[in-house]
Design an enzyme around this catalytic site. Structure first.
Site, mmCIF file in Angstrom:
data_model
loop_
_atom_site.group_PDB
_atom_site.id
_atom_site.type_symbol
_atom_site.label_atom_id
_atom_site.label_comp_id
_atom_site.label_asym_id
_atom_site.label_seq_id
_atom_site.Cartn_x
_atom_site.Cartn_y
_atom_site.Cartn_z
ATOM 1 C CB SER A 1 -9.187 0.165 9.377
ATOM 2 O OG SER A 1 -9.688 0.429 8.080
ATOM 3 C CG ASP B 1 -5.083 6.747 6.494
ATOM 4 O OD1 ASP B 1 -6.182 6.721 5.899
ATOM 5 O OD2 ASP B 1 -4.823 5.972 7.437
ATOM 6 C CG HIS C 1 -8.689 4.972 7.479
ATOM 7 N ND1 HIS C 1 -7.427 4.470 7.199
ATOM 8 C CD2 HIS C 1 -9.499 3.907 7.638
ATOM 9 C CE1 HIS C 1 -7.481 3.145 7.208
ATOM 10 N NE2 HIS C 1 -8.727 2.772 7.463
#
Length: 413
Positions: free
Chosen positions: A84, A374, A377
């Site tokens: 991610s 978040d 990240h």
């Protein structure tokens, strides 16, 4: 306790079933940019500058932006593997909780729309693509599969993916590192059929390959003690197992004529809002027992990459220490212009680390002063700094033995 555990799951289920999924390729607005010019904002202040100065980052293109010519590019293509940290939309097409194709993700991106990037704006490889004189790299599942779509690069990264095939399996579908390598093999075969083996090999050998993988093997496997792994492997042994697996995949890429590789180390996830919440950090202090494992892994990986570079003729392989670069930002946050260092911009609970970012209503109004976007990240502003460090060590030296700018510099005779 049962209610506390069930509530986030119920919210995620409701979000999954009642939110319309998006399947987005490269935003169409990006295709309308002039072919010979892409705007890029370069931060110029670092901790080495006067303490009275603060770095400022403008995320969207603006008239004051520095412009980078894309003709000719420094390399023919840019290929990306990972999780991610660099997924630009792969998981939009998969059945998984690990998706970023909804607001507020992408709100500060060039198009101000979610694209599948786990960020409020750009991810590091977006900035690096522009440095190389290339457009944003499309996801493997987000393009039509033609050679024309892939010849300037492909992003195979998938959120939740790891080196271990089952890492991240509780989130749903994801494309593991080994599967991403197989997708590249398919891409290479398409190139060979289209342009011939010699031309395809030359394109690949002159291109840059960026790998950012491994963190999910800790977040979703080792730290969760999946399959009783902690009783089978001490941290040192597990670190060596993951590092050796990555080394073998780099060798596999080398056998396919890959010669320029950037391998990213792991970030200090012990400082991430999720673990601050999970371990009930009282003052926002990083969880040292987690960071110690990450430090050890990066040490092992850097040593292995140094050895690998000596073993593989003509290869340029460099290791970029994400822990080192990230901790520099955390420790010198005021000089970089960040005043929120522990709380995520988007999330719920203490440190906004309890529940993932699923709606605009739970996001802060201004992400530019936050380090974390978040649970796991970083924000666009942090990604810009890290990309600068990978490129030329502008703020702090991260890459060993060379940075990306040196890797792609033409050989002078």
């Amino acid at each position: 306790m049962a209610i506390n555990l069930l509530l986030p799951l119920l919210l995620l289920l409701l979000f999954t079933f009642f939110t319309s999924p998006r399947s987005l390729a490269v935003p169409q607005q990006l295709n309308s940019l002039p072919e010979n010019l892409i705007t890029y904002n370069i931060p110029t202040i670092s901790p080495s500058s006067s303490s009275s100065l603060v770095a400022s980052f403008s995320i969207s293109p603006s008239p004051s932006s520095t412009t980078l010519p894309v003709n000719p590019p420094l390399v023919p293509a840019f290929f990306i593997f990972g999780d991610s940290s660099v997924d630009c939309g792969t998981n939009n097409y998969l059945g998984t909780f690990a998706r970023a194709d909804h607001s507020p993700y992408g709100r500060d991106f060039d198009t101000h729309k979610p694209t599948g990037r786990f960020c409020n704006g750009r991810i590091p490889v977006d900035y690096l693509a522009l440095r190389l004189g290339l457009p944003f790299v499309p996801s493997y599942l987000g393009q039509m599969g033609t050679v024309e779509d892939m010849v300037k690069g492909v992003n195979y990264a998938s959120a939740g993916a790891g080196v271990i095939f089952s890492s991240g399996s509780e989130l749903g579908q994801r494309i593991s590192f080994t599967q991403q390598i197989q997708q590249f093999t398919d891409t290479l075969q398409s190139f060979i059929l289209s342009m011939g083996e010699a031309a395809a090999n030359e394109l690949i050998s002159n291109s840059v390959f960026y790998i950012s993988i491994g963190v999910n093997d800790y977040i979703h496997y080792y730290l969760r003690n999946a399959s009783n792994i902690q009783n089978l492997y001490l941290p040192w042994s597990f670190n060596q197992f993951v590092a050796d697996s990555i080394r073998q995949e780099i060798k596999n890429l080398y056998n396919m004529n890959v010669r320029r590789v950037i391998l990213m180390g792991l970030p200090p996830i012990g400082c991430a809002p999720y673990y601050l919440w999970r371990y009930n950090s009282e003052n926002g202090d990083c969880i040292e027992e987690i960071n110690d494992i990450i430090l050890e892994y990066n040490f092992v990986m850097r040593y292995m990459i140094g050895e690998l570079g000596l073993q593989l003729p003509d290869a340029k392989i460099t290791f970029c220490d994400m822990y080192e670069g990230s901790m520099d930002i955390i420790k010198n946050h005021e000089l970089y212009g960040f005043n929120v260092t522990t709380d995520a911009c988007c999330g719920l609970g203490k440190y906004k680390g309890w529940i993932m970012c699923f709606a605009s209503d739970i996001a802060c109004s201004n992400a530019t002063n936050h380090i974390w976007w978040d649970q796991y990240h970083p924000t666009d502003a942090v990604n810009a700094i890290l990309a600068d460090n990978v490129w030329n060590g502008l703020h702090t030296k991260m890459c060993h033995p060379m940075n990306l700018e040196d890797m792609v510099a033409p050989i002078t005779k």
